[in-house]
Design a protein around this motif. Structure first.
Motif, mmCIF file in Angstrom:
data_model
loop_
_atom_site.group_PDB
_atom_site.id
_atom_site.type_symbol
_atom_site.label_atom_id
_atom_site.label_comp_id
_atom_site.label_asym_id
_atom_site.label_seq_id
_atom_site.Cartn_x
_atom_site.Cartn_y
_atom_site.Cartn_z
ATOM 1 N N HIS A 1 -3.266 -2.678 1.543
ATOM 2 C CA HIS A 1 -2.238 -2.462 2.557
ATOM 3 C C HIS A 1 -1.101 -3.476 2.468
ATOM 4 C CE1 HIS A 1 -0.507 -1.122 6.345
ATOM 5 N NE2 HIS A 1 -0.496 -2.367 6.775
ATOM 6 N N GLY B 1 0.775 -1.241 0.000
ATOM 7 C CA GLY B 1 0.000 0.000 0.000
ATOM 8 C C GLY B 1 0.799 1.278 0.000
ATOM 9 N N LYS C 1 -3.910 4.686 -1.972
ATOM 10 C CA LYS C 1 -3.179 3.577 -1.360
ATOM 11 C C LYS C 1 -3.104 2.449 -2.379
ATOM 12 C CE LYS C 1 -2.925 0.959 2.998
ATOM 13 N NZ LYS C 1 -1.917 1.719 3.751
ATOM 14 N N GLY C 2 -1.893 1.905 -2.552
ATOM 15 C CA GLY C 2 -1.722 0.869 -3.564
ATOM 16 C C GLY C 2 -1.784 1.395 -4.981
#
Length: 810
Positions: free
Chosen positions: A319, A68, A299-300
């Motif tokens: 994550h 992430g 995120k990611g």
């Protein structure tokens, strides 16, 4: 009040074309290469360049690591490389988010540093295979920014300390900039929330600069982050309230984000340089509003958008391992992983041999300007010995044992003062503490230096200046983090603290001790100066603050760590403290814990005797013993710590007055680790030497500074362990007199005598009557302190040798 003047520069609109089309294209390709390496580290066992279709045999059996945070950190690293080259910056990178290992490993590999340190991880296809295989794999490397990674001074387990480490690194490093990536999950920790205030302690004239990059990717492990879920206005007000000038970079479309990030970094670097130029060339002393960057990205980022019908990119599901690939997972997962890897177009990034294309490789800085090769991130390279005065020149005069002293740390203070003075030009020594330097008896430091402070002052303030050798903030976390960053980048320091509250940094000590243990086994990592704790205002002299301030348990925590790293010293008097502190300041790659008192106390050893005693770490005090002519003592009275030593000697004087036929040996311990077997600790005594001191079969009454079971733990293998009876802190305390603290915990002289009598049946009726007398004395003591609020005169005025005819020190 003198007003606070904060300088800032308004952020210009980001409409300039910072990047040429060619540079933007190459930087994006470099970013793709870093992302490809990250996914490869998470997943691939073989087939590193996808020269054949991906199979399950190419995928690791255990998929461990974190995706992430990684693409955002890769993005940052690529852009930092550009500004390092453009401005010829001396910069290191601190990865604050918990598990950014794929990013820092991959980027140091791309810049060439990794292969220089680990030649077997070569810059070719076989090197890529080994790079991928070693990650989170038995015999390989951890999943975070660990000590094994070049350029790292901060690892994933240290969540919350990145910003304080970064500031510690730039103190007295005027050319250094630390790019500190702060994860938005990390930003929720107490230490990080407090660390934003470190900008009030930075001297633009003589220190470097920290460029925080708050990475808002929205999620922690399974929850959204607070800072990502408040409004832009609220976040900006918060950061401005901390004294920063935030520059926001937001979005997900790569081309626009590259341009925005490049412009933001140019703006930040130029602001930093302007503030430093104003301070260094024009003498400007008003506090800058230093720049920082807020990077808001998914995120990611660039990873799979959906897996099994559930959104991944931009959610908490990104994550760790976003796609589970195994023999039991759906077959489409393998194809999805292959598509993800191919989305970075590795054939456009690496040649047929697996080497990064030259036009991309040239984007990285060269030599020591590479963040993985910067010597500040391997601080032992830069470490220089302290200039130390001769500690013997600060000795107390001890013509006979028991003379009254002014307080051991008050004697140490002038020595530390002169250490600061002698090293002022080198600017490589600082004292850190949570507003307790004066309270802990080190007031002499302020004869030659000030507390560094860059906020407002008032006429009634003392010892505040923009530059100083003393760093104080009422946060043990910040003091510890600053000092660790200072040490890790090649300097020396001391942390002084109340004993009970050093527990606040238990986890920080943990991580630093682990760092030292691991780096000691890495030949390319140079050893750094030791982390030195001076714990004063200790458990036995916190009578005025009471139970909340009475806890000696940090010692127990410390001795859990590797014997190659930890040392614990309990000097019984000021001359021993001087000898021990000189040793600690000269030492390398240890954690040294020194516990000493600040209140007036008896002094036992001349300087010559103290040096010998501290060099041995443990020994018989012949002047306090009377067993020299006996085949063996009837009793061993042992002590460790200043107050236990006082009470033991007072107990010995009672025994020698009332039971003069007893042959008593007094053993004092300075170096606690001497009690362990030599097979367990390098300072440990061999069994023969231990038995020589403590005998093989005679009773031992041991008065110890801390919790008594620690002595049993250290000595349980010894021949005479069953005869060792330990008195120490029993979690009893309140606001009371100094002597009553020892009574409450049965460490006092009267209880020690009664313990001895219980183990000496030959004392017969005389022993029984003495015990009765001492029980009566304890009742008298309680009645007296309740009436007068101070200890009995015979306790307050007791001196060694006043009534028992004991011999003076040779």
């Amino acid at each position: 009040m003198i007003p606070v003047h904060v300088r800032h520069q308004e952020n210009p609109p980001m409409t300039t074309r910072t990047l040429t089309p060619d540079l933007l294209q190459r930087m994006d390709a470099y970013w793709r290469a870093a992302n490809y390496l990250a996914v490869g580290q998470l997943y691939l066992f073989d087939n590193p360049l996808l020269k054949r279709p991906l199979t399950l045999a190419d995928v690791k059996h255990m998929l461990l690591g974190h995706w992430g945070t990684t693409p955002g950190q890769n993005f940052i690293y690529v852009h930092l490389n550009r500004v390092i080259r453009k401005y010829d910056l001396d910069m290191i990178y601190v990865s604050g988010p918990g598990h950014g290992g794929p990013a820092v490993v991959g980027n140091t590999y791309l810049e060439g540093t990794y292969s220089e340190i680990y030649p077997e991880i070569s810059q070719d296809e076989e090197g890529l295979r080994k790079l991928f295989l070693q990650f989170s794999f038995p015999g390989g490397i951890p999943s975070h920014a660990s000590p094994e990674c070049p350029g790292s001074i901060h690892e994933g387990g240290e969540l919350g300390y990145s910003l304080s480490h970064s500031f510690g690194a730039v103190f007295d490093n005027p050319q250094l900039i630390v790019a500190c990536v702060v994860g938005d999950g990390e930003a929720e920790t107490g230490p990080l929330a407090t660390a934003w205030h470190s900008n009030k302690f930075l001297d633009a004239a003589s220190d470097g600069a920290v460029l925080p990059i708050l990475h808002l990717n929205g999620y922690k492990i399974a929850n959204p982050t607070v800072l990502a879920r408040i409004s832009h206005e609220e976040l900006e007000q918060l950061l401005r309230g901390y004294g920063w000038s935030p520059i926001f970079v937001e979005g997900h479309e790569p081309a626009l984000m590259h341009e925005a990030m490049a412009t933001a970094l140019d703006t930040a670097v130029e602001q930093i340089r302007a503030f430093q130029r104003d301070a260094r060339e024009r003498g400007e002393r008003t506090r800058p509003r230093w720049p920082m960057i807020v990077l808001k990205s998914p995120k990611g980022w660039t990873g799979p958008k959906f897996v099994d019908g559930l959104p991944v990119e931009g959610t908490f599901r990104a994550h760790q391992i976003p796609i589970k690939v195994s023999a039991t997972s759906p077959p489409e997962h393998l194809r999805q992983l292959e598509d993800w890897l191919k989305s970075y177009r590795p054939q456009e990034l690496f040649d047929a041999n697996g080497r990064l294309l030259p036009e991309l490789a040239e984007l990285a800085p060269v030599g020591a300007r590479r963040m993985g090769a910067n010597p500040h991130a391997n601080g032992g390279i830069l470490l220089r010995d302290l200039r130390l005065p001769d500690f013997r020149d600060y000795a107390c005069d001890v013509p006979e044992p028991g003379v009254r002293g002014i307080g051991d740390t008050h004697v140490l203070g002038p020595f530390l003062r002169d250490v600061a003075k002698l090293n002022d030009e080198q600017r490589n020594f600082r004292v850190f503490g949570p507003d307790e330097t004066l309270s802990n008896g080190l007031e002499a430091l302020f004869d030659v230096t000030q507390r560094q402070w860059d906020a407002a002052t008032e006429p009634t303030d003392e010892f505040l200046a923009p530059s100083g050798r003393v760093m104080e903030m009422l946060s043990e976390h910040q003091c510890e983090g600053w000092l660790e960053g200072y040490l890790l980048t090649g300097r020396h320091g001391l942390f002084n603290c109340y004993e009970a509250f050093i527990h606040i940094v238990d986890s920080m000590f943990n991580q630093h001790a682990k760092w030292l243990k691991v780096t000691a086994g890495l030949p390319w990592r140079r050893r750094i100066a030791s982390l030195n704790y001076l714990l004063a205002s200790h458990v036995w002299r916190q009578d005025h603050n009471g139970f909340t301030h009475q806890d000696p348990g940090f010692i127990d925590h410390v001795v859990n760590k590797k014997a190659s790293v930890v040392r614990v010293y309990l000097p019984p008097d000021a001359n021993c403290l001087l000898s021990v502190m000189d040793h600690c300041l000269r030492s390398r790659h240890y954690v040294n814990v020194v516990i000493a008192g600040k209140h007036p106390a008896p002094q036992w050893l001349s300087m010559d005797a103290a040096v010998k005693h501290c060099s041995e770490g443990i020994g018989i005090w012949p002047w306090a013993s009377n067993d020299q002519e006996a085949d063996a003592p009837d009793l061993v009275m042992a002590c460790c710590g200043d107050v236990p030593t006082l009470e033991t000697l007072a107990a010995v004087s009672i025994l020698r007055e009332h039971l003069p036929e007893l042959k008593i040996r007094v053993v004092n311990v300075v170096d606690l680790m001497r009690l362990q077997p030599s097979s367990e600790h390098p300072h440990g005594l061999g069994d023969v030497d231990f038995d020589t001191l403590f005998t093989r079969d005679r009773p031992v009454v041991f008065a110890f500074h801390a919790y008594p079971w620690l002595i049993h733990r250290l000595t349980y293998r010894r021949t005479n362990h069953d005869n060792i009876h330990v008195r120490g802190y029993k979690e009893e305390g309140t606001v009371t007199t100094p002597f009553d603290m020892t009574v409450l915990n049965e460490l006092d002289r009267f209880h020690l005598v009664m313990d001895a009598i219980d183990r000496l049946p030959q004392t017969g009726d005389r022993g029984m009557y003495l015990k009765q007398k001492l029980r009566d004395k304890l009742i008298e003591h309680k009645q007296y302190i309740d009436c007068h609020g101070e200890d009995l005169p015979e306790v307050r005025h007791w001196r060694w040798g006043q009534s028992d005819g004991s011999r003076k020190q040779p």
